[in-house]
Design a protein around this motif. Structure first.
Motif, short mmCIF file in Angstrom:
data_model
loop_
_atom_site.label_atom_id
_atom_site.label_comp_id
_atom_site.label_asym_id
_atom_site.label_seq_id
_atom_site.Cartn_x
_atom_site.Cartn_y
_atom_site.Cartn_z
N MET A 1 0.86 -1.19 0.00
CA MET A 1 0.00 0.00 0.00
C MET A 1 0.89 1.24 0.00
N ILE A 2 0.68 2.13 -0.95
CA ILE A 2 1.44 3.37 -1.03
C ILE A 2 0.48 4.54 -0.84
N HIS A 3 0.78 5.40 0.11
CA HIS A 3 -0.04 6.59 0.32
C HIS A 3 0.74 7.77 -0.24
N GLY A 4 0.27 8.31 -1.39
CA GLY A 4 1.01 9.41 -2.02
C GLY A 4 0.46 9.72 -3.39
N ASP A 5 1.23 10.44 -4.17
CA ASP A 5 0.84 10.82 -5.53
C ASP A 5 1.09 9.62 -6.44
N GLY A 6 0.01 9.09 -7.01
CA GLY A 6 0.13 7.89 -7.83
C GLY A 6 0.95 8.06 -9.09
N ALA A 7 1.17 9.31 -9.52
CA ALA A 7 1.96 9.55 -10.72
C ALA A 7 3.44 9.72 -10.41
N ARG A 8 3.78 9.90 -9.10
CA ARG A 8 5.18 10.21 -8.78
C ARG A 8 5.75 9.44 -7.60
N ASP A 9 4.93 9.16 -6.59
CA ASP A 9 5.45 8.58 -5.35
C ASP A 9 5.45 7.06 -5.41
N VAL A 10 6.34 6.52 -6.26
CA VAL A 10 6.47 5.08 -6.42
C VAL A 10 7.86 4.68 -5.93
N PRO A 11 7.96 3.60 -5.14
CA PRO A 11 9.28 3.18 -4.65
C PRO A 11 10.27 3.00 -5.80
N PRO A 12 11.53 3.39 -5.61
CA PRO A 12 12.51 3.35 -6.72
C PRO A 12 12.79 1.96 -7.26
N ASP A 13 12.55 0.92 -6.45
CA ASP A 13 12.83 -0.44 -6.92
C ASP A 13 11.58 -1.17 -7.39
N ALA A 14 10.44 -0.48 -7.45
CA ALA A 14 9.17 -1.13 -7.80
C ALA A 14 9.06 -1.37 -9.30
N ARG A 15 8.63 -2.60 -9.67
CA ARG A 15 8.35 -2.95 -11.07
C ARG A 15 7.03 -3.71 -11.07
N TYR A 16 6.17 -3.41 -12.06
CA TYR A 16 4.81 -3.95 -12.04
C TYR A 16 4.49 -4.70 -13.33
N ASP A 17 3.71 -5.78 -13.19
CA ASP A 17 3.22 -6.53 -14.35
C ASP A 17 1.97 -5.88 -14.93
N ARG A 18 1.21 -5.19 -14.08
CA ARG A 18 -0.01 -4.52 -14.51
C ARG A 18 -0.11 -3.17 -13.81
N ILE A 19 -0.43 -2.14 -14.59
CA ILE A 19 -0.72 -0.83 -14.02
C ILE A 19 -2.10 -0.43 -14.52
N ILE A 20 -3.06 -0.36 -13.62
CA ILE A 20 -4.43 -0.04 -13.97
C ILE A 20 -4.82 1.23 -13.23
N ALA A 21 -5.04 2.30 -13.97
CA ALA A 21 -5.37 3.59 -13.37
C ALA A 21 -6.87 3.76 -13.27
N THR A 22 -7.33 4.31 -12.16
CA THR A 22 -8.76 4.62 -11.99
C THR A 22 -8.97 6.12 -11.82
N ALA A 23 -8.01 6.90 -12.32
CA ALA A 23 -8.15 8.35 -12.45
C ALA A 23 -7.57 8.71 -13.81
N SER A 24 -8.14 9.70 -14.47
CA SER A 24 -7.72 10.02 -15.83
C SER A 24 -6.51 10.93 -15.84
N VAL A 25 -5.74 10.86 -16.93
CA VAL A 25 -4.57 11.70 -17.14
C VAL A 25 -4.59 12.22 -18.57
N ARG A 26 -3.90 13.34 -18.79
CA ARG A 26 -3.81 13.89 -20.16
C ARG A 26 -2.88 13.05 -21.01
N ARG A 27 -1.78 12.56 -20.40
CA ARG A 27 -0.82 11.69 -21.05
C ARG A 27 -0.41 10.62 -20.03
N VAL A 28 0.16 9.53 -20.52
CA VAL A 28 0.63 8.48 -19.62
C VAL A 28 1.82 9.02 -18.83
N PRO A 29 1.75 9.05 -17.50
CA PRO A 29 2.89 9.53 -16.72
C PRO A 29 4.15 8.74 -17.03
#
Length: 217
Positions: A1-29
Motif C-alpha cells: 500500500m502506497i499513500h502518495g501521488d500515484g503519478a510520482r510517489d512510487v518506490p525506486p525499486d518497484a516494477r509492475y506486471d499490470r498498471i491499472i489507473a482509476t483516475a484520468s490523465v492527459r498523457r501516460v505519466p
C-alpha cells in the motif's frame, strides 16, 4: 500500500506486471511507463479539457516504449490530482461583434469527436459550458497562454453565434477539425492506436485510403 501521488510517489525499486489507473490523465505519466515490466500491461484513462475520455490499453516493449489501442468503452474518470492544481478563471466575453457558427457547442458532447478535437487544440485550453437565460447551450473556450476566449451560443430558431476576444477565434479551428473528422469517416475510439515512449506520446489513425494520421498527445 502506497499513500502518495500515484503519478510520482512510487518506490525506486518497484516494477509492475499490470498498471491499472482509476483516475484520468492527459498523457501516460513517464514513471508508469518506466516501472512497467517488459510484456506488462498498462490500462490508462486519457482525458483532456474537452471531455472525450478514452481508455488506452498498452503493452510494454523491450525498447522501453508501450503500444496499444484505444478501447471502445468511454471513460468518465475524475482527473488525477497532484495537489498543485490552480483553477483558471475564464474571463467574460463582450457581447459583440459576433459571427454565425457552423457548429453548436453541443458537438463536444460527442465524446468520440471531443477526443479527436482535443488532439488539435492547445493543451492549456479550458472549456466551460452551461445554459443561457433562455435555456440554450453555451460553450466557452479559453486559452490562458495568449488570453484568447471564445463563446459559442445557441440561438432560438437561428444558427449559433460565436463571440471572440483576444488574438484568436478558438471556435474556427474547431469547425475545421469537425470537417476533417467527417472526411475521415467519423473515426470511432477503437480505430485509434497509441504509442508511448520516454520522449513522446502519439495517437494514430489509418484512413481507408491507407494514409496514416498521427497526433501528439
Amino acid at each position: 500500500m502506497i499513500h502518495g501521488d500515484g503519478a510520482r510517489d512510487v518506490p525506486p525499486d518497484a516494477r509492475y506486471d499490470r498498471i491499472i489507473a482509476t483516475a484520468s490523465v492527459r498523457r501516460v505519466p513517464p514513471l508508469w511507463l518506466e516501472r512497467c515490466r517488459i510484456g506488462g500491461i498498462l490500462v490508462v484513462p486519457l482525458k483532456g479539457t474537452l471531455a472525450g475520455g478514452m481508455i488506452a490499453r498498452l503493452t510494454k516493449l523491450p525498447d522501453g516504449s508501450a503500444v496499444g489501442r484505444i478501447l471502445h468503452t468511454p471513460a468518465a474518470f475524475m482527473p488525477l490530482k497532484t495537489g498543485t492544481e490552480v483553477k483558471v478563471p475564464v474571463p467574460g466575453i463582450p457581447d459583440s461583434p459576433a459571427r454565425q457558427a457552423a457548429l453548436s457547442g453541443r458537438v463536444l458532447d460527442d465524446w468520440t469527436f471531443s477526443f479527436f478535437a482535443q488532439l488539435h487544440m492547445p493543451r492549456s485550453l479550458v472549456r466551460t459550458y452551461g445554459r443561457s437565460d433562455d435555456g440554450l447551450h453555451v460553450t466557452t473556450l479559453y486559452d490562458p497562454a495568449d488570453g484568447s476566449a471564445t463563446r459559442t451560443e445557441d440561438m432560438p430558431e437561428a444558427p449559433p453565434l460565436v463571440t471572440a476576444t483576444g488574438p484568436r477565434d478558438l471556435w474556427a479551428p474547431m469547425e475545421e477539425v469537425h470537417q476533417l473528422w467527417r472526411r475521415l469517416n467519423r473515426p470511432r475510439r477503437e480505430w485509434f492506436s497509441i504509442e508511448a515512449t520516454p520522449a513522446e506520446q502519439t495517437v494514430a489513425y489509418t484512413a481507408p485510403d491507407g494514409r496514416i494520421h498521427r497526433w501528439t498527445l
